[in-house]
Write a protein that holds these residues in place. Structure first.
Motif, short mmCIF file in Angstrom:
data_model
loop_
_atom_site.label_atom_id
_atom_site.label_comp_id
_atom_site.label_asym_id
_atom_site.label_seq_id
_atom_site.Cartn_x
_atom_site.Cartn_y
_atom_site.Cartn_z
N LEU A 1 0.83 -1.20 0.00
CA LEU A 1 0.00 0.00 0.00
C LEU A 1 0.87 1.25 0.00
N LYS A 2 1.94 1.23 0.77
CA LYS A 2 2.83 2.40 0.83
C LYS A 2 3.45 2.66 -0.55
N ARG A 3 3.87 1.60 -1.24
CA ARG A 3 4.42 1.77 -2.60
C ARG A 3 3.36 2.35 -3.53
N ARG A 4 2.13 1.87 -3.38
CA ARG A 4 1.05 2.34 -4.24
C ARG A 4 0.77 3.83 -3.99
N VAL A 5 0.74 4.23 -2.73
CA VAL A 5 0.52 5.64 -2.38
C VAL A 5 1.61 6.50 -3.02
N GLN A 6 2.85 6.04 -2.94
CA GLN A 6 3.96 6.81 -3.53
C GLN A 6 3.83 6.87 -5.05
N ALA A 7 3.38 5.78 -5.66
CA ALA A 7 3.24 5.75 -7.12
C ALA A 7 2.12 6.66 -7.60
N LEU A 8 1.11 6.89 -6.77
CA LEU A 8 -0.02 7.72 -7.16
C LEU A 8 0.26 9.22 -7.04
N HIS A 9 1.33 9.57 -6.37
CA HIS A 9 1.64 10.99 -6.15
C HIS A 9 1.95 11.67 -7.48
N GLU A 10 1.38 12.84 -7.68
CA GLU A 10 1.63 13.62 -8.89
C GLU A 10 2.20 14.98 -8.51
N ALA A 11 3.14 15.46 -9.28
CA ALA A 11 3.75 16.76 -8.99
C ALA A 11 2.75 17.89 -9.20
N ASN A 12 1.95 17.83 -10.25
CA ASN A 12 0.93 18.84 -10.51
C ASN A 12 -0.33 18.15 -11.03
#
Length: 87
Positions: A52-63
């Motif tokens: 889940l932590k990896r998935r949260v990080q992968a979903l992050h967008e800069a803008n």
């Protein structure tokens, strides 16, 4: 989490068409950030906290306001729209 909201809307509309806007805001803002929260959510949806932590990080967008939202996001991450109904 929102199942009862949707059930209420469909009951109130009594067979009339309903349009739902899905995931119009940046999804990563709604994901757990703190370790304890990640563990709670992972337990609730029966996944490993590290995954889940990896998935949260992968979903992050800069803008995120520039585009990868809504239907486009659902096309690249279809599992986000998969619903689990618990009774």
């Amino acid at each position: 989490m929102q199942q009862s909201d949707f059930e209420g809307i469909f009951q109130e509309m009594d067979g009339l068409p309903v349009t739902m806007r899905l995931l119009d805001w940046p999804l990563h803002e709604f994901m757990p950030q703190a370790e304890g929260d990640i563990e709670l959510v992972a337990q609730a949806v029966a996944v490993h906290p590290a995954g889940l932590k990896r998935r949260v990080q992968a979903l992050h967008e800069a803008n995120p306001m520039l585009g990868h939202r809504g239907i486009r996001f659902g096309l690249t991450h279809p599992d986000v729209y998969r619903c689990r109904f618990r009774r």
